[in-house]
Scaffold this motif. Structure first.
Motif, PDB file in Angstrom:
ATOM      1  N   GLU A   1     -16.813 -27.207  35.947  1.00  0.00           N
ATOM      2  CA  GLU A   1     -16.676 -27.000  37.386  1.00  0.00           C
ATOM      3  C   GLU A   1     -15.420 -26.187  37.705  1.00  0.00           C
ATOM      4  O   GLU A   1     -15.410 -25.356  38.612  1.00  0.00           O
ATOM      5  CB  GLU A   1     -16.595 -28.350  38.109  1.00  0.00           C
ATOM      6  CG  GLU A   1     -17.846 -29.207  37.999  1.00  0.00           C
ATOM      7  CD  GLU A   1     -17.718 -30.502  38.799  1.00  0.00           C
ATOM      8  OE1 GLU A   1     -17.141 -30.454  39.904  1.00  0.00           O
ATOM      9  OE2 GLU A   1     -18.190 -31.540  38.320  1.00  0.00           O
ATOM     10  N   VAL A   2     -14.375 -26.430  36.946  1.00  0.00           N
ATOM     11  CA  VAL A   2     -13.073 -25.811  37.220  1.00  0.00           C
ATOM     12  C   VAL A   2     -13.059 -24.313  36.951  1.00  0.00           C
ATOM     13  O   VAL A   2     -12.529 -23.537  37.752  1.00  0.00           O
ATOM     14  CB  VAL A   2     -11.974 -26.502  36.380  1.00  0.00           C
ATOM     15  CG1 VAL A   2     -10.702 -25.653  36.331  1.00  0.00           C
ATOM     16  CG2 VAL A   2     -11.665 -27.867  36.952  1.00  0.00           C
ATOM     17  N   LYS A   3     -13.635 -23.892  35.819  1.00  0.00           N
ATOM     18  CA  LYS A   3     -13.481 -22.492  35.436  1.00  0.00           C
ATOM     19  C   LYS A   3     -14.029 -21.522  36.483  1.00  0.00           C
ATOM     20  O   LYS A   3     -13.331 -20.589  36.901  1.00  0.00           O
ATOM     21  CB  LYS A   3     -14.113 -22.219  34.068  1.00  0.00           C
ATOM     22  CG  LYS A   3     -13.801 -20.794  33.626  1.00  0.00           C
ATOM     23  CD  LYS A   3     -14.404 -20.397  32.321  1.00  0.00           C
ATOM     24  CE  LYS A   3     -14.059 -18.938  32.058  1.00  0.00           C
ATOM     25  NZ  LYS A   3     -14.677 -18.446  30.818  1.00  0.00           N
ATOM     26  N   PRO A   4     -15.287 -21.677  36.925  1.00  0.00           N
ATOM     27  CA  PRO A   4     -15.764 -20.736  37.952  1.00  0.00           C
ATOM     28  C   PRO A   4     -14.967 -20.837  39.246  1.00  0.00           C
ATOM     29  O   PRO A   4     -14.772 -19.833  39.942  1.00  0.00           O
ATOM     30  CB  PRO A   4     -17.226 -21.129  38.161  1.00  0.00           C
ATOM     31  CG  PRO A   4     -17.381 -22.498  37.573  1.00  0.00           C
ATOM     32  CD  PRO A   4     -16.348 -22.603  36.504  1.00  0.00           C
ATOM     33  N   TYR A   5     -14.474 -22.027  39.570  1.00  0.00           N
ATOM     34  CA  TYR A   5     -13.680 -22.212  40.786  1.00  0.00           C
ATOM     35  C   TYR A   5     -12.361 -21.440  40.680  1.00  0.00           C
ATOM     36  O   TYR A   5     -11.952 -20.749  41.621  1.00  0.00           O
ATOM     37  CB  TYR A   5     -13.402 -23.701  41.003  1.00  0.00           C
ATOM     38  CG  TYR A   5     -12.802 -24.007  42.353  1.00  0.00           C
ATOM     39  CD1 TYR A   5     -13.623 -24.314  43.441  1.00  0.00           C
ATOM     40  CD2 TYR A   5     -11.429 -23.974  42.562  1.00  0.00           C
ATOM     41  CE1 TYR A   5     -13.087 -24.594  44.693  1.00  0.00           C
ATOM     42  CE2 TYR A   5     -10.877 -24.250  43.805  1.00  0.00           C
ATOM     43  CZ  TYR A   5     -11.714 -24.556  44.868  1.00  0.00           C
ATOM     44  OH  TYR A   5     -11.178 -24.820  46.102  1.00  0.00           O
ATOM     45  N   ILE A   6     -11.695 -21.541  39.524  1.00  0.00           N
ATOM     46  CA  ILE A   6     -10.445 -20.807  39.311  1.00  0.00           C
ATOM     47  C   ILE A   6     -10.685 -19.306  39.399  1.00  0.00           C
ATOM     48  O   ILE A   6      -9.912 -18.566  40.025  1.00  0.00           O
ATOM     49  CB  ILE A   6      -9.824 -21.152  37.940  1.00  0.00           C
ATOM     50  CG1 ILE A   6      -9.287 -22.579  37.941  1.00  0.00           C
ATOM     51  CG2 ILE A   6      -8.702 -20.181  37.584  1.00  0.00           C
ATOM     52  CD1 ILE A   6      -8.668 -23.011  36.613  1.00  0.00           C
ATOM     53  N   SER A   7     -11.766 -18.839  38.755  1.00  0.00           N
ATOM     54  CA  SER A   7     -12.065 -17.404  38.770  1.00  0.00           C
ATOM     55  C   SER A   7     -12.221 -16.883  40.191  1.00  0.00           C
ATOM     56  O   SER A   7     -11.669 -15.841  40.545  1.00  0.00           O
ATOM     57  CB  SER A   7     -13.346 -17.131  37.963  1.00  0.00           C
ATOM     58  OG  SER A   7     -13.166 -17.518  36.612  1.00  0.00           O
ATOM     59  N   LYS A   8     -12.961 -17.611  41.016  1.00  0.00           N
ATOM     60  CA  LYS A   8     -13.167 -17.182  42.400  1.00  0.00           C
ATOM     61  C   LYS A   8     -11.862 -17.240  43.187  1.00  0.00           C
ATOM     62  O   LYS A   8     -11.573 -16.361  43.999  1.00  0.00           O
ATOM     63  CB  LYS A   8     -14.233 -18.064  43.067  1.00  0.00           C
ATOM     64  CG  LYS A   8     -15.634 -17.809  42.559  1.00  0.00           C
ATOM     65  CD  LYS A   8     -16.646 -18.767  43.205  1.00  0.00           C
ATOM     66  CE  LYS A   8     -18.039 -18.575  42.619  1.00  0.00           C
ATOM     67  NZ  LYS A   8     -19.002 -19.561  43.164  1.00  0.00           N
ATOM     68  N   TYR A   9     -11.070 -18.275  42.951  1.00  0.00           N
ATOM     69  CA  TYR A   9      -9.825 -18.440  43.678  1.00  0.00           C
ATOM     70  C   TYR A   9      -8.848 -17.307  43.336  1.00  0.00           C
ATOM     71  O   TYR A   9      -8.204 -16.738  44.214  1.00  0.00           O
ATOM     72  CB  TYR A   9      -9.199 -19.793  43.370  1.00  0.00           C
ATOM     73  CG  TYR A   9      -7.899 -20.036  44.116  1.00  0.00           C
ATOM     74  CD1 TYR A   9      -7.904 -20.367  45.474  1.00  0.00           C
ATOM     75  CD2 TYR A   9      -6.677 -19.907  43.475  1.00  0.00           C
ATOM     76  CE1 TYR A   9      -6.724 -20.569  46.163  1.00  0.00           C
ATOM     77  CE2 TYR A   9      -5.485 -20.121  44.149  1.00  0.00           C
ATOM     78  CZ  TYR A   9      -5.516 -20.449  45.495  1.00  0.00           C
ATOM     79  OH  TYR A   9      -4.354 -20.632  46.187  1.00  0.00           O
ATOM     80  N   LEU A  10      -8.746 -16.976  42.040  1.00  0.00           N
ATOM     81  CA  LEU A  10      -7.820 -15.929  41.632  1.00  0.00           C
ATOM     82  C   LEU A  10      -8.252 -14.554  42.121  1.00  0.00           C
ATOM     83  O   LEU A  10      -7.417 -13.675  42.340  1.00  0.00           O
ATOM     84  CB  LEU A  10      -7.682 -15.928  40.099  1.00  0.00           C
ATOM     85  CG  LEU A  10      -6.942 -17.128  39.499  1.00  0.00           C
ATOM     86  CD1 LEU A  10      -7.028 -17.108  37.983  1.00  0.00           C
ATOM     87  CD2 LEU A  10      -5.485 -17.141  39.939  1.00  0.00           C
ATOM     88  N   GLU A  11      -9.563 -14.356  42.278  1.00  0.00           N
ATOM     89  CA  GLU A  11     -10.067 -13.079  42.811  1.00  0.00           C
ATOM     90  C   GLU A  11      -9.573 -12.827  44.225  1.00  0.00           C
ATOM     91  O   GLU A  11      -9.414 -11.685  44.658  1.00  0.00           O
ATOM     92  CB  GLU A  11     -11.597 -13.057  42.794  1.00  0.00           C
ATOM     93  CG  GLU A  11     -12.170 -12.805  41.409  1.00  0.00           C
ATOM     94  CD  GLU A  11     -13.690 -12.921  41.414  1.00  0.00           C
ATOM     95  OE1 GLU A  11     -14.289 -13.052  42.516  1.00  0.00           O
ATOM     96  OE2 GLU A  11     -14.270 -12.903  40.318  1.00  0.00           O
ATOM     97  N   LYS A  12      -9.327 -13.917  44.972  1.00  0.00           N
ATOM     98  CA  LYS A  12      -8.846 -13.790  46.347  1.00  0.00           C
ATOM     99  C   LYS A  12      -7.422 -13.231  46.387  1.00  0.00           C
ATOM    100  O   LYS A  12      -6.989 -12.705  47.394  1.00  0.00           O
ATOM    101  CB  LYS A  12      -8.879 -15.156  47.058  1.00  0.00           C
ATOM    102  CG  LYS A  12     -10.264 -15.747  47.207  1.00  0.00           C
ATOM    103  CD  LYS A  12     -10.174 -17.126  47.840  1.00  0.00           C
ATOM    104  CE  LYS A  12     -11.530 -17.796  47.932  1.00  0.00           C
ATOM    105  NZ  LYS A  12     -11.429 -19.173  48.507  1.00  0.00           N
TER     106      LYS A  12
END
Length: 435
Positions: free
Chosen positions: A424-435
């Motif tokens: 759950e964390v990895k895709p969430y981190i990826s999206k957050y860092l893209e911001k």
């Protein structure tokens, strides 16, 4: 029957309520009804406590480099459920998931009314994988990762050409036993008569159990530290380098892109396995396929640097041995960085020992929780910690964002624990860092 992907996956996940039901009777019944797709598959069976997923990845990458069509059955998934059943590293399609679920669903209904009872989630997914690789989309070779233990695991229905046991650790002790020898006996249940076994088990008593079963089954055994050796290991910024000696030859200057001495052991298992495939099973795998396959192999969530600025690492250290490997690697690669750790785990793990090891290196540690049937509560994890700078927050997403925002130049943020959590964390981190 199912018409959409969402319906199919919802039904599969609903079987989680049945928990773990060791035994092969339900699998044997389903395979009989499906006219034994497992007998049509050339396979390798990979068991052990840690390193199964990485070993599967090294093997798949080498075999793909050699031009083979490779199926993999692994768990858990990281970004989408379909990853559990993959073809040449690519998850199968939503449409194929629906088709496979519809193949298994009627059998599940029949089983519910039988003396054996309904199949578990893992049994259903295993049956889907066997149907896929055996009939729907036949492969040159399939790599099956054991779910839990080995002897009574649903994957033990297969008849492999080679078996691998990566390591032995004190995990799932409530089901597999309290000692290394108990667990070794369960893991060694995947050894088949006359089928070679490759292993990296270190504990003498556990290794002797595996050796005794191999002798009983007349299965040739290749053990790391005896029949094959790792020499000249060196850690690099891009991964690890090592030389490997096998009964057949010496491999100079092998390179992997995953971090950690334990990853060289997983890679060495795959190299030994490849030599057996070449020598005894007429596979055509050249040296360049081994070198390039090892170098290209990637498996998410294994000491993975997901961001350099800020420095964020995720690692699926979900048991005591995994935590030990993580701590060792952090101390070696980031000795001068302050270590900010976010951790959660499943409640059936040896949590006190795991948390003690993290406490020893953490400048700050935050305990979180996630939505999973066996997940530990953040407050309970917090109570086990002796760290002076500890806190807990049930909302892992809020905790993650806050910590990423405040990471300083001399810090490293480590998100670790359950692989189900990291998925759950990895895709969430990826999206957050893209911001």
């Amino acid at each position: 029957m199912f018409t959409t992907y969402e319906e199919a996956v919802s039904w599969i996940h609903s079987r989680l309520r049945l928990g773990v039901k060791p035994g092969l009777k339900r699998m044997e019944w389903m395979m009989e009804k499906l006219d034994h797709p497992e007998r049509r598959i050339k396979s390798i069976h990979i068991g052990g406590t840690n390193g199964k997923g990485s070993t599967v990845t090294y093997l798949r990458s080498i075999l793909q480099e050699a031009g083979y069509v490779v199926g993999t059955f692994t768990s858990p998934y990281f970004e989408q459920f379909n990853e559990r059943i993959s073809l040449n590293g690519m998850p199968i399609s939503d449409e194929e998931i629906v088709r496979l679920a519809n193949d298994i669903y009627p059998l599940s209904l029949e089983l519910e009314e039988s003396e054996f009872g309904g199949p578990t989630e893992f049994e259903i997914i295993t049956a889907m994988a066997l149907q896929y690789f055996g009939r729907v989309n036949p492969v040159d070779i399939a790599l099956f990762e054991v779910g839990l233990g080995g002897r009574f695991d649903s994957t033990n229905i297969i008849l492999p050409i080679l078996s691998i046991i990566t390591s032995i650790g004190l995990d799932h002790t409530g089901i597999l036993g309290e000692t290394h020898t108990d667990i070794a006996f369960e893991k060694a249940g995947i050894i088949k008569p006359g089928v070679s076994i490759v292993t990296a088990v270190k504990q003498g008593d556990a290794l002797q159990i595996i050796k005794n079963i191999a002798i009983e089954k007349k299965a040739t055994m290749y053990s790391l530290g005896s029949q094959f050796l790792i020499n000249e290991h060196v850690s690099r910024d891009t991964g690890e380098g090592f030389t490997q000696q096998t009964p057949f030859r010496k491999w100079e200057n092998l390179e992997i892109s995953m971090f950690g001495k334990h990853q060289t052991e997983n890679a060495s298992l795959s190299v030994m396995a490849i030599e057996i495939l070449n020598k005894y099973y007429s596979f055509l795998i050249e040296d360049e396929h081994v070198y390039s396959g090892l170098k290209k192999a990637y498996w998410p969530g294994r000491f993975e640097v997901v961001s350099n600025t800020p420095l964020v690492i995720i690692d699926g250290a979900h048991n005591e041995e995994g935590i030990e490997a993580l701590v060792s690697e952090l101390e070696k690669r980031y000795p001068d960085n302050k270590k900010n750790i976010i951790f959660t785990a499943l409640s059936d793990k040896k949590l006190d020992n795991m948390i003690n090891k993290l406490d020893a290196i953490a400048d700050k540690i935050t305990f979180v929780e996630f939505n999973y049937p066996r997940a530990a509560r953040a407050e309970n994890l917090f109570d086990l910690s002796r760290n002076k700078n500890k806190q807990y927050n049930k909302n892992w997403a809020m905790t993650l964002e806050e910590n990423i925002r405040t990471v300083k130049a001399d810090e490293v943020l480590i998100v670790t624990g359950s692989l189900y959590f990291l998925s759950e964390v990895k895709p969430y981190i990826s999206k957050y860092l893209e911001k």
